[in-house]
Write a protein that holds these residues in place. Structure first.
Motif, PDB file in Angstrom:
ATOM      1  N   ARG A  10      -7.486   8.157  -7.976  1.00  0.00           N
ATOM      2  CA  ARG A  10      -8.217   7.049  -7.399  1.00  0.00           C
ATOM      3  C   ARG A  10      -7.405   6.450  -6.253  1.00  0.00           C
ATOM      4  N   LEU A  11      -8.090   6.139  -5.190  1.00  0.00           N
ATOM      5  CA  LEU A  11      -7.451   5.500  -4.048  1.00  0.00           C
ATOM      6  C   LEU A  11      -8.143   4.175  -3.771  1.00  0.00           C
ATOM      7  N   LEU A  12      -7.392   3.096  -3.907  1.00  0.00           N
ATOM      8  CA  LEU A  12      -7.857   1.775  -3.515  1.00  0.00           C
ATOM      9  C   LEU A  12      -7.076   1.368  -2.276  1.00  0.00           C
ATOM     10  N   VAL A  13      -7.759   0.835  -1.306  1.00  0.00           N
ATOM     11  CA  VAL A  13      -7.138   0.498  -0.033  1.00  0.00           C
ATOM     12  C   VAL A  13      -6.816  -0.993  -0.009  1.00  0.00           C
ATOM     13  N   ALA A  14      -5.550  -1.321   0.214  1.00  0.00           N
ATOM     14  CA  ALA A  14      -5.146  -2.719   0.352  1.00  0.00           C
ATOM     15  C   ALA A  14      -5.477  -3.167   1.770  1.00  0.00           C
ATOM     16  N   LEU A  15      -6.435  -4.077   1.902  1.00  0.00           N
ATOM     17  CA  LEU A  15      -6.955  -4.436   3.210  1.00  0.00           C
ATOM     18  C   LEU A  15      -6.213  -5.625   3.816  1.00  0.00           C
ATOM     19  N   PRO A  16      -5.880  -5.537   5.101  1.00  0.00           N
ATOM     20  CA  PRO A  16      -5.342  -6.702   5.800  1.00  0.00           C
ATOM     21  C   PRO A  16      -6.456  -7.689   6.115  1.00  0.00           C
ATOM     22  N   THR A  17      -6.086  -8.933   6.265  1.00  0.00           N
ATOM     23  CA  THR A  17      -7.012  -9.956   6.740  1.00  0.00           C
ATOM     24  C   THR A  17      -6.767 -10.136   8.233  1.00  0.00           C
ATOM     25  N   MET A  18      -7.818 -10.116   9.016  1.00  0.00           N
ATOM     26  CA  MET A  18      -7.666 -10.141  10.464  1.00  0.00           C
ATOM     27  C   MET A  18      -7.810 -11.563  11.017  1.00  0.00           C
ATOM     28  N   PHE A  19      -6.972 -11.864  12.016  1.00  0.00           N
ATOM     29  CA  PHE A  19      -6.966 -13.182  12.640  1.00  0.00           C
ATOM     30  C   PHE A  19      -7.129 -13.042  14.152  1.00  0.00           C
ATOM     31  N   SER A  20      -7.610 -14.112  14.769  1.00  0.00           N
ATOM     32  CA  SER A  20      -7.699 -14.146  16.223  1.00  0.00           C
ATOM     33  C   SER A  20      -6.324 -14.438  16.808  1.00  0.00           C
ATOM     34  N   GLY A  21      -6.234 -14.378  18.123  1.00  0.00           N
ATOM     35  CA  GLY A  21      -4.968 -14.660  18.782  1.00  0.00           C
ATOM     36  C   GLY A  21      -4.473 -16.074  18.554  1.00  0.00           C
ATOM     37  N   THR A  22      -5.381 -16.993  18.189  1.00  0.00           N
ATOM     38  CA  THR A  22      -4.990 -18.370  17.902  1.00  0.00           C
ATOM     39  C   THR A  22      -4.734 -18.605  16.415  1.00  0.00           C
ATOM     40  N   PHE A 191      -1.986   1.587 -11.641  1.00  0.00           N
ATOM     41  CA  PHE A 191      -1.952   1.931 -10.221  1.00  0.00           C
ATOM     42  C   PHE A 191      -0.576   1.605  -9.662  1.00  0.00           C
ATOM     43  N   THR A 192      -0.084   2.467  -8.791  1.00  0.00           N
ATOM     44  CA  THR A 192       1.154   2.185  -8.082  1.00  0.00           C
ATOM     45  C   THR A 192       0.838   1.709  -6.669  1.00  0.00           C
ATOM     46  N   GLY A 193       1.705   0.839  -6.152  1.00  0.00           N
ATOM     47  CA  GLY A 193       1.538   0.370  -4.786  1.00  0.00           C
ATOM     48  C   GLY A 193       2.298   1.197  -3.773  1.00  0.00           C
ATOM     49  N   ASN A 194       2.879   2.314  -4.223  1.00  0.00           N
ATOM     50  CA  ASN A 194       3.653   3.184  -3.325  1.00  0.00           C
ATOM     51  C   ASN A 194       2.714   4.222  -2.701  1.00  0.00           C
ATOM     52  N   ASP A 195       2.396   4.040  -1.420  1.00  0.00           N
ATOM     53  CA  ASP A 195       1.438   4.917  -0.727  1.00  0.00           C
ATOM     54  C   ASP A 195       1.770   6.397  -0.860  1.00  0.00           C
ATOM     55  N   GLY A 212      -1.800   0.279   1.456  1.00  0.00           N
ATOM     56  CA  GLY A 212      -2.035  -0.472   2.676  1.00  0.00           C
ATOM     57  C   GLY A 212      -2.160   0.440   3.881  1.00  0.00           C
ATOM     58  N   VAL A 213      -1.403   1.537   3.889  1.00  0.00           N
ATOM     59  CA  VAL A 213      -1.434   2.466   5.023  1.00  0.00           C
ATOM     60  C   VAL A 213      -2.813   3.111   5.160  1.00  0.00           C
ATOM     61  N   ALA A 214      -3.495   3.307   4.048  1.00  0.00           N
ATOM     62  CA  ALA A 214      -4.841   3.897   4.099  1.00  0.00           C
ATOM     63  C   ALA A 214      -5.842   3.006   4.810  1.00  0.00           C
ATOM     64  N   SER A 215      -5.503   1.728   5.005  1.00  0.00           N
ATOM     65  CA  SER A 215      -6.424   0.851   5.733  1.00  0.00           C
ATOM     66  C   SER A 215      -6.472   1.185   7.214  1.00  0.00           C
ATOM     67  N   CYS A 216      -5.384   1.738   7.736  1.00  0.00           N
ATOM     68  CA  CYS A 216      -5.354   2.061   9.166  1.00  0.00           C
ATOM     69  C   CYS A 216      -5.296   3.562   9.436  1.00  0.00           C
ATOM     70  N   PHE A 217      -4.997   4.373   8.414  1.00  0.00           N
ATOM     71  CA  PHE A 217      -5.032   5.837   8.550  1.00  0.00           C
ATOM     72  C   PHE A 217      -5.886   6.434   7.425  1.00  0.00           C
ATOM     73  N   PRO A 218      -7.159   6.033   7.346  1.00  0.00           N
ATOM     74  CA  PRO A 218      -7.999   6.562   6.264  1.00  0.00           C
ATOM     75  C   PRO A 218      -8.212   8.066   6.341  1.00  0.00           C
ATOM     76  N   ASN A 219      -8.267   8.627   7.555  1.00  0.00           N
ATOM     77  CA  ASN A 219      -8.481  10.070   7.671  1.00  0.00           C
ATOM     78  C   ASN A 219      -7.334  10.855   7.042  1.00  0.00           C
ATOM     79  N   THR A 220      -6.127  10.316   7.159  1.00  0.00           N
ATOM     80  CA  THR A 220      -4.958  10.966   6.558  1.00  0.00           C
ATOM     81  C   THR A 220      -5.133  11.086   5.050  1.00  0.00           C
TER      82      THR A 220
END
Length: 296
Positions: A10-22, A191-195, A212-220
């Motif tokens: 099983r792969l669960l993706v740890a998602l970042p929360t996105m913010f504006s420049g401010t 579950f382990t948090g080690n990608d 967490g890495v799977a959030s930005c490299f899902p194809n990998t």
């Protein structure tokens, strides 16, 4: 995209929360990150955890992130992180989430002031009682960040609480995570948090990885899942080499994750916490890896 992962892959993706420049919460960009998971072979997402900078979110912002990702994930699992400094805060987040229809939650141990074994047990007992058969609860262990140590035996006691179905363990190697696996019932999900441990998890009785890495490299990670399903040693070795390359490049750094997402048009690299932005050299390396592995 449907996932065919059996238990143990099983792969669960740890998602970042996105913010504006401010520094304002950017729910549109946050949704675009969740949509990557919806399009991938991951089973679902771990939302507003460490990678999601939960400590920098107001309670209403955290719920807004939960609501946004429920839609963006397109029916995939959402495990909403309700960890907080007190059980009162955690239960309040649980109740708000339940009212919004969320049924799976993760709760970090008490933090800053280290919880004693009894205090930590009572903390999770209160969360369990508040859930009252309405939710599945995962215990989130991250000793390096919380200062609260939970031994395998103590986790086994917590695992017996009603509604407590699993754990996410971060900051430990696979051998250490396996000590918790051996101490808990077979049906208890670990579950382990080690990608980088995704390919080894199944063979060692671990249910999967929160990455967490799977959030930005899902194809990998999609390629790794396909390689594992094929059983071809050469394909698995090639996929693992790719995973290790991007894991080393991102180095568990939230700002680097966001730089990779920015290269894919899914928001900026702004963070709220005291995290340094990557150097120009590292940024260029991340952008090159995105072009190579994500096809952007």
């Amino acid at each position: 995209m449907e996932t065919l992962n059996p238990r143990g892959r099983r792969l669960l993706v740890a998602l970042p929360t996105m913010f504006s420049g401010t520094g304002d919460l950017d729910l549109d960009a946050t949704a675009r990150v969740g949509e990557l998971v919806a399009q991938s072979r991951a089973d679902g997402a771990f939302v507003a955890g460490t990678t999601g900078e939960f400590l920098a979110l107001e309670p209403d912002e955290r719920q807004a992130v939960f609501d946004t990702q429920r839609v963006a994930l397109g029916g995939k699992r959402l495990i909403a992180h309700i960890g907080a400094g007190s059980v009162r805060q955690a239960v309040a987040l649980l109740e708000t989430g339940l009212a919004a229809g969320i049924t799976e939650f993760a709760a970090l141990t008490p933090y800053y002031l280290p919880g004693t074994p009894l205090g930590t047990y009572q903390h999770f007992k209160a969360v369990s009682e508040a859930a009252a058969g309405r939710a599945r609860i995962y215990i989130y262990l991250f000793w390096a960040r919380t200062t609260t140590v939970v031994s395998p035996g103590e986790l086994a006691r917590i695992a017996a609480l009603p509604g407590v179905v699993g754990t996410k363990i971060s900051g430990f190697n696979l051998a250490q995570v396996m000590e918790y696996r051996r101490a808990t019932p077979p049906e208890f999900e670990v579950f382990t948090g080690n990608d980088a441990d995704f390919p080894q998890a199944a063979g060692n009785g671990i249910d999967g990885v929160v990455s967490g890495v799977a959030s930005c490299f899902p194809n990998t990670f999609d390629r790794m899942i396909a390689a594992l399903e094929s059983g071809d040693p050469a394909s698995i070795a090639a996929a693992q080499a790719e995973v290790l390359e991007v894991v080393e490049l991102i180095a568990g750094d939230i700002a680097r994750i966001k730089v990779a997402l920015a290269a894919q048009g899914r928001g900026g690299s702004a963070v709220r916490m005291a995290i340094e932005q990557p150097s120009d050299e590292i940024t260029a390396a991340i952008q090159a890896a995105v072009a190579k592995y994500q096809g952007v």
